[in-house]
Design an enzyme around this catalytic site. Structure first.
Site, PDB file in Angstrom:
ATOM      1  N   SER A   6     -14.066  -3.685 -12.453  1.00 38.81           N
ATOM      2  CA  SER A   6     -15.250  -3.062 -11.858  1.00 38.81           C
ATOM      3  C   SER A   6     -16.382  -3.159 -12.851  1.00 38.81           C
ATOM      4  O   SER A   6     -16.161  -3.208 -14.071  1.00 38.81           O
ATOM      5  CB  SER A   6     -14.980  -1.585 -11.554  1.00 38.81           C
ATOM      6  OG  SER A   6     -16.193  -0.884 -11.313  1.00 38.81           O
ATOM      7  N   ASP A  66       0.852  -1.196   0.000  1.00 43.04           N
ATOM      8  CA  ASP A  66       0.000   0.000   0.000  1.00 43.04           C
ATOM      9  C   ASP A  66       0.883   1.239   0.000  1.00 43.04           C
ATOM     10  O   ASP A  66       2.023   1.191   0.446  1.00 43.04           O
ATOM     11  CB  ASP A  66      -0.918   0.011   1.228  1.00 43.04           C
ATOM     12  CG  ASP A  66      -2.166   0.858   1.002  1.00 43.04           C
ATOM     13  OD1 ASP A  66      -3.214   0.274   0.646  1.00 43.04           O
ATOM     14  OD2 ASP A  66      -2.100   2.093   1.166  1.00 43.04           O
ATOM     15  N   ASP A 104       4.356   1.732  -4.311  1.00 44.41           N
ATOM     16  CA  ASP A 104       3.606   2.465  -5.329  1.00 44.41           C
ATOM     17  C   ASP A 104       3.519   1.554  -6.549  1.00 44.41           C
ATOM     18  O   ASP A 104       4.544   1.265  -7.186  1.00 44.41           O
ATOM     19  CB  ASP A 104       4.351   3.763  -5.660  1.00 44.41           C
ATOM     20  CG  ASP A 104       3.671   4.591  -6.750  1.00 44.41           C
ATOM     21  OD1 ASP A 104       2.766   4.065  -7.433  1.00 44.41           O
ATOM     22  OD2 ASP A 104       4.067   5.766  -6.932  1.00 44.41           O
ATOM     23  N   VAL A 105       2.313   1.098  -6.886  1.00 44.64           N
ATOM     24  CA  VAL A 105       2.166   0.096  -7.954  1.00 44.64           C
ATOM     25  C   VAL A 105       2.493   0.643  -9.340  1.00 44.64           C
ATOM     26  O   VAL A 105       2.615  -0.127 -10.291  1.00 44.64           O
ATOM     27  CB  VAL A 105       0.752  -0.538  -7.970  1.00 44.64           C
ATOM     28  CG1 VAL A 105       0.489  -1.302  -6.684  1.00 44.64           C
ATOM     29  CG2 VAL A 105      -0.333   0.516  -8.229  1.00 44.64           C
ATOM     30  N   TYR A 117     -11.759   5.992 -15.153  1.00 42.86           N
ATOM     31  CA  TYR A 117     -11.900   4.753 -14.355  1.00 42.86           C
ATOM     32  C   TYR A 117     -12.515   3.623 -15.189  1.00 42.86           C
ATOM     33  O   TYR A 117     -12.039   2.479 -15.162  1.00 42.86           O
ATOM     34  CB  TYR A 117     -12.776   5.068 -13.142  1.00 42.86           C
ATOM     35  CG  TYR A 117     -12.938   3.970 -12.136  1.00 42.86           C
ATOM     36  CD1 TYR A 117     -11.964   3.740 -11.158  1.00 42.86           C
ATOM     37  CD2 TYR A 117     -14.089   3.186 -12.107  1.00 42.86           C
ATOM     38  CE1 TYR A 117     -12.133   2.754 -10.208  1.00 42.86           C
ATOM     39  CE2 TYR A 117     -14.263   2.192 -11.150  1.00 42.86           C
ATOM     40  CZ  TYR A 117     -13.288   1.981 -10.204  1.00 42.86           C
ATOM     41  OH  TYR A 117     -13.455   1.001  -9.249  1.00 42.86           O
TER      42      TYR A 117
END
Length: 245
Positions: free
Chosen positions: A140, A38, A61-62, A153
């Protein structure tokens, strides 16, 4: 405890709260060693402590390949293997297309799409060498229907579906499975901050008449992470209470 993940090591990004933390808790209850990633170092350390001795937290940090590599390396060095990766880290920067800034678009694409790609790419390199592994990517329902105010998004979440399928084809013969989940309205701190009118509007679209709980996503992630889904790859599971079916 039924021990579906006994002896397995799982990395979960965005694991300090919400759906990510619920997945980590569910996996730990099934016997997995947990590595949480995270952005918030303090929060991820606290989350790992709350899970117990079998969990460690790593600030990551992805969107940075070095951070993702270090996160996955922690799993191998601490617990001896990398068996499951859940690419769950995400942000929202909602705005209508007319008002959305280029920065808001780039931020969301970077975290969701690039972050998931890095997680898949680097995890698959380790998993293909050991000849096994399960990767679960978080899409999503917005990636299916395109919610108002979410051109960034929705694009990222739709991209995760296509990317998961393409990657699944590349690594299937190496014993690595890649699947995706499309949650609907789930009760988290982020969704509960929505205006009541927006919440009520979404509720009318859900045949089951209620929001989902984070653990209801976690149980589906467990299914995809475990041998219960051993003949499934490149699939997308909608967990929406029937919304937009």
């Amino acid at each position: 405890m039924t021990g579906l993940l006994n002896g397995k090591t799982a990395v979960i990004t965005g694991g300090a709260q919400g759906i990510g933390l619920a997945i980590a808790q569910r996996f730990a209850a099934e016997g997995a060693n947990i590595v949480l990633g995270d952005m918030n170092a303090e929060q991820v350390a606290s989350a790992a402590t709350s899970i117990g001795a079998e969990a460690v937290g790593v600030a990551a940090d992805v969107t940075k390949a070095d951070d993702v590599a270090a996160l996955l390396r922690t799993a191998v060095e601490t617990f001896g293997s990398l068996d499951v990766v859940v690419n769950n880290a995400g942000i929202t920067r909602d705005a209508t297309m007319r008002k959305m800034t280029e920065e808001q678009f780039d931020q969301v694409i970077d975290v969701h799409l690039k972050g998931t790609w890095l997680g898949m790419k680097l995890a698959a390199e380790i998993m293909r060498e050991q000849g096994s592994g399960a990767i679960v990517n978080m899409s999503s329902i917005s990636g299916k229907v395109g919610n108002f105010g979410q051109t960034n998004y929705a694009a990222a979440k739709a991209g995760i579906v296509a990317m998961s399928k393409a990657a699944a084809k590349e690594v299937a013969a190496k014993g690595v499975r890649i699947n995706a989940i499309q949650p609907g309205l789930i009760r988290t701190a982020m969704t509960e901050a929505m205006p009541q009118a927006a919440w009520d509007s979404k509720m009318t679209e859900i045949p089951m008449g209620r929001a989902g709980e984070p653990d209801e996503i976690a149980k589906v992630a467990l299914f995809l992470a475990s041998d219960l889904s051993s003949y499934m790859t490149g699939t997308v599971l909608e967990v929406t209470g029937g919304r937009y079916m």
